[in-house]
Design an enzyme around this catalytic site. Structure first.
Site, PDB file in Angstrom:
ATOM      1  CG  HIS A 119      -2.005  -0.898   1.072  1.00  0.00           C
ATOM      2  ND1 HIS A 119      -3.285  -1.066   2.157  1.00  0.00           N
ATOM      3  CD2 HIS A 119      -2.310  -1.975   0.445  1.00  0.00           C
ATOM      4  CE1 HIS A 119      -3.930  -2.186   1.796  1.00  0.00           C
ATOM      5  NE2 HIS A 119      -3.376  -2.791   0.595  1.00  0.00           N
TER       6      HIS A 119
ATOM      7  CD  GLU B 100      -1.766   3.999   3.512  1.00  0.00           C
ATOM      8  OE1 GLU B 100      -1.326   3.211   2.348  1.00  0.00           O
ATOM      9  OE2 GLU B 100      -2.882   4.123   4.052  1.00  0.00           O
TER      10      GLU B 100
ATOM     11  CB  CYS C 271      -6.280  -0.538   5.363  1.00  0.00           C
ATOM     12  SG  CYS C 271      -4.680  -1.191   5.027  1.00  0.00           S
TER      13      CYS C 271
ATOM     14  CB  CYS D  30      -1.421   1.451   6.510  1.00  0.00           C
ATOM     15  SG  CYS D  30      -1.533   0.527   4.812  1.00  0.00           S
TER      16      CYS D  30
END
Length: 262
Positions: A167, A169, A197, A200
């Site tokens: 992701h 992040e 999410c 993360c």
């Protein structure tokens, strides 16, 4: 923008690699009824060409829900010189010739009215989100800031990287850890276009990030405000959360991406 790019921030705004200030525009453009179809057809190419400009940080155009002839525009450039180059290119383009004479209502702020610091960094994250969309990934971008420097950046790459954890992040955290020589990143702020999410959030806690700023909420998987998790589990670290920075722009980007997939 590379992880070593210095961003100078202060009371008078932000400067990037020697530029004076981010210049932002916002407003409405009105298409005559007999030009509406041609305008809609030409818009996609105009957006793509503008976002590809080196000085463009973000460029958003979407239909006004209350007026079928109106389009809302929000754009940001690294400085006035970049905006002037955009104007020159646009003026000579098909879009420029087509829309010449269209009614426009615009407001700008730049050197005299700089974008807020949070908005300026979020524009950088939006630029990275565009790179994700170009490769077919969900358009999420993130930048990690410490001492007024970008120490890490990332955009969604789970499909292209064959990595379910890639992701935006996480990619930004990995890059920052390498650039700083430490997986712990105290006194840092993460700017991300969409609410992080659960995975993360856990990584941000482990990294000791001090502040997380996100644009739009993620009602299904967001783990900060949509489905709060920070207070649900014991932890020896908490970070500050700020939401809604350029939220409409960030949300529009996601909506258009998924609408195009249907």
């Amino acid at each position: 923008m590379s992880a070593s790019c210095i961003i100078h921030a202060g009371a008078n705004g932000i400067s990037i690699t020697g530029a004076d200030s981010i210049l932002t525009w916002g407003g409405t453009i009105y298409a005559p009824p007999d030009q509406l179809e041609a305008t809609q057809t030409a818009l996609a190419e105009h957006i793509a060409l503008t976002r590809a400009e080196s000085g463009c940080l973000s460029f958003e155009v979407w239909p006004n829900p209350d007026n079928p002839l109106a389009f809302q525009v929000k754009e940001a450039f690294i400085d006035a010189e970049a905006f002037a180059a955009h104007q020159a290119r646009t003026g000579a383009s098909y879009w420029g010739k087509l829309t010449r004479g269209f009614e426009r209502e615009y407001q700008t702020h730049g050197l005299d009215q700089p974008a807020s610091l949070d908005e300026s960094f979020m524009h950088l994250a939006l630029k990275l989100a565009d790179r994700a969309a170009e490769t077919g990934e969900v358009p999420v971008g993130a930048v990690l800031i410490r001492d007024e420097q970008v120490i890490g950046e990332g955009y969604n790459q789970p499909i292209s990287g064959l990595d379910p954890t890639a992701h935006a992040e996480i990619v930004a955290l990995r890059q920052a850890a390498l650039s700083q020589g430490n997986y712990r990143l105290p006194a840092s702020t993460l700017y991300v276009t969409i609410e992080p999410c659960l995975m993360c959030v856990g990584a941000l806690i482990h990294a000791r990030v001090e502040h997380v700023v996100f644009g739009a909420r993620e009602p299904k998987t967001g783990a900060l405000l949509s489905h709060p998790c920070l207070d649900a589990y014991p932890s020896n670290h908490r970070f500050k959360v700020t939401s809604g920075v350029l939220g409409e722009v960030c949300g529009q980007r996601m909506s258009r991406f998924f609408a195009a997939k249907r």
